[in-house]
Design a protein around this motif. Sequence first.
Motif, short mmCIF file in Angstrom:
data_model
loop_
_atom_site.label_atom_id
_atom_site.label_comp_id
_atom_site.label_asym_id
_atom_site.label_seq_id
_atom_site.Cartn_x
_atom_site.Cartn_y
_atom_site.Cartn_z
N LEU A 25 0.83 -1.21 0.00
CA LEU A 25 0.00 0.00 0.00
C LEU A 25 0.86 1.25 0.00
CD1 LEU A 25 -2.84 -1.05 2.48
CD2 LEU A 25 -3.03 -0.77 -0.01
N ASN A 26 1.94 1.23 0.77
CA ASN A 26 2.83 2.38 0.82
C ASN A 26 3.53 2.64 -0.51
OD1 ASN A 26 2.17 2.80 3.50
ND2 ASN A 26 3.95 1.69 4.30
N GLN A 27 3.65 1.58 -1.33
CA GLN A 27 4.30 1.72 -2.63
C GLN A 27 3.31 1.92 -3.77
OE1 GLN A 27 7.34 -1.34 -3.25
NE2 GLN A 27 7.80 -1.34 -1.06
N GLY A 28 2.03 2.07 -3.45
CA GLY A 28 1.04 2.42 -4.45
C GLY A 28 0.37 1.27 -5.16
N TYR A 29 0.51 0.06 -4.64
CA TYR A 29 -0.16 -1.09 -5.24
C TYR A 29 -1.63 -1.13 -4.80
CZ TYR A 29 4.38 -3.08 -6.56
OH TYR A 29 5.62 -3.30 -7.11
N GLN A 30 -2.43 -1.84 -5.57
CA GLN A 30 -3.80 -2.16 -5.18
C GLN A 30 -3.77 -3.53 -4.50
OE1 GLN A 30 -5.45 -1.68 -9.19
NE2 GLN A 30 -6.68 0.02 -8.41
N VAL A 31 -4.38 -3.60 -3.33
CA VAL A 31 -4.23 -4.79 -2.49
C VAL A 31 -5.57 -5.25 -1.95
CG1 VAL A 31 -3.08 -5.78 -0.48
CG2 VAL A 31 -1.95 -3.96 -1.78
N ALA A 32 -5.87 -6.52 -2.19
CA ALA A 32 -6.96 -7.20 -1.50
C ALA A 32 -6.33 -8.09 -0.45
CB ALA A 32 -7.79 -8.03 -2.47
N ALA A 33 -6.88 -8.08 0.75
CA ALA A 33 -6.29 -8.85 1.84
C ALA A 33 -7.39 -9.57 2.60
CB ALA A 33 -5.50 -7.94 2.77
N THR A 34 -7.07 -10.76 3.08
CA THR A 34 -8.08 -11.55 3.78
C THR A 34 -7.63 -11.88 5.19
OG1 THR A 34 -7.38 -13.85 3.35
CG2 THR A 34 -8.48 -12.67 1.54
N SER A 35 -8.63 -12.09 6.03
CA SER A 35 -8.43 -12.57 7.39
C SER A 35 -9.74 -13.22 7.82
CB SER A 35 -8.06 -11.43 8.33
OG SER A 35 -7.90 -11.90 9.66
N ARG A 36 -9.72 -13.95 8.92
CA ARG A 36 -10.97 -14.50 9.43
C ARG A 36 -11.88 -13.38 9.92
NH1 ARG A 36 -8.43 -18.67 13.59
NH2 ARG A 36 -6.97 -16.92 13.66
N SER A 37 -11.28 -12.30 10.44
CA SER A 37 -12.04 -11.18 10.98
C SER A 37 -11.69 -9.90 10.21
CB SER A 37 -11.72 -10.98 12.47
OG SER A 37 -12.19 -9.73 12.93
N ILE A 38 -12.68 -9.32 9.54
CA ILE A 38 -12.43 -8.09 8.81
C ILE A 38 -12.12 -6.94 9.76
CG2 ILE A 38 -14.84 -7.30 8.68
CD1 ILE A 38 -14.22 -6.55 5.73
N VAL A 45 -4.16 -3.06 9.69
CA VAL A 45 -3.62 -2.30 8.56
C VAL A 45 -3.70 -0.80 8.84
CG1 VAL A 45 -3.89 -1.77 6.10
CG2 VAL A 45 -4.09 -4.14 6.91
N GLY A 46 -4.82 -0.35 9.38
CA GLY A 46 -4.96 1.04 9.78
C GLY A 46 -5.01 2.03 8.64
N GLN A 47 -5.31 1.57 7.44
CA GLN A 47 -5.42 2.47 6.29
C GLN A 47 -6.78 2.31 5.65
OE1 GLN A 47 -2.13 2.88 3.50
NE2 GLN A 47 -0.82 1.59 4.79
N THR A 48 -7.39 3.42 5.27
CA THR A 48 -8.63 3.41 4.52
C THR A 48 -8.38 4.12 3.21
OG1 THR A 48 -9.94 3.49 6.55
CG2 THR A 48 -11.07 4.05 4.51
N THR A 49 -8.37 3.36 2.12
CA THR A 49 -8.06 3.89 0.81
C THR A 49 -8.75 3.04 -0.24
OG1 THR A 49 -6.27 4.16 -0.82
CG2 THR A 49 -5.89 2.58 0.94
N ASP A 50 -9.02 3.62 -1.38
CA ASP A 50 -9.64 2.87 -2.48
C ASP A 50 -8.73 1.75 -2.98
OD1 ASP A 50 -11.89 4.43 -2.35
OD2 ASP A 50 -11.28 5.78 -3.99
N ALA A 51 -7.44 1.83 -2.66
CA ALA A 51 -6.48 0.82 -3.12
C ALA A 51 -6.47 -0.41 -2.23
CB ALA A 51 -5.08 1.41 -3.20
N PHE A 52 -7.22 -0.37 -1.13
CA PHE A 52 -7.20 -1.48 -0.17
C PHE A 52 -8.58 -2.07 -0.02
CE2 PHE A 52 -7.30 -2.68 4.52
CZ PHE A 52 -6.74 -3.93 4.30
N LEU A 53 -8.68 -3.38 -0.24
CA LEU A 53 -9.94 -4.09 -0.10
C LEU A 53 -9.78 -5.18 0.96
CD1 LEU A 53 -12.86 -4.72 -0.97
CD2 LEU A 53 -11.90 -6.20 -2.78
N PRO A 54 -10.25 -4.92 2.19
CA PRO A 54 -10.19 -5.96 3.23
C PRO A 54 -11.38 -6.91 3.10
CG PRO A 54 -11.06 -3.93 4.16
CD PRO A 54 -10.76 -3.64 2.70
#
Length: 282
Positions: A25-38, A45-54
Amino acid sequence: MNNNKVWLVTGASKGLGLALVNQLLNQGYQVAATSRSIDDLQAAVGQTTDAFLPLAVNLKSEQSIVDALDQIIARFGKIDVVVNNAGYGQVGGLEELSDEEARANFNINVFGSLNIIRQVMPHLRKQRSGHIFNISSIGGFTGNFPGFGIYCATKFAVHGFTESLAAEAALFGIKATVVYPGYFRTNFLTSGSLSVPQNPIEEYSNVREVQSAHEDNINGNQPGDPDKAAQVMIDVASDPEPPVHLFLGQDAYDLAYQKIDIIKNDLEKWKPLITSTGYEQV
């Protein structure tokens, strides 16, 4: 470096997965990430951005994975790099661990990754590109650790199916890399990521010693920096000819060569018998 790639990282709320998501995310990639608990994932992660999909995903449910992939494609239009990072450690001698404990470790460490691969491959084949990283462990290359037999078995399985995946997927321009981290300073050795046997057997003093060493001494003192490991993976993903085998850490490097030397010594010592099994030539 091409930061137009879309990454999918499982098990991203802690450890190497979290370090990787933050670096990306810090380098400008688009990232989808998974966990058992959103909620845990978003807080970590502590970031809210259009590039991040939890995403909250149950890796034991193929429908949960399909639903997540549909959301990723809807948001970003594609998936380029997949990191099967979700997993946990299981301590215990082979005699100590129940069938249920052993299968539970395989269900996440092995079958969870296979479920992701099975569902993401059609997307990657369609675009005829992609890269899948499967996180094993140095314990997936050498199993000489009392008390880690089942965990090592899961990671040896990851090692094995990644080699086959690399051979199968090359036809479609897709790369596969098995990653063997050594000891990195994450929370992997804490109670939330490391399971201990439900019914320990007192006689296994060597297993208890190894268990205690990991919980009390190694935990918090691991030599590896997870941020540096994450950067290595980002660099490897940008290489047109990435390795099938990626060892991470000086300890992993050294242990790999120790295992290679053991195999070479066994081959040469027993060569006369090893090579005596063919039919006699007439």
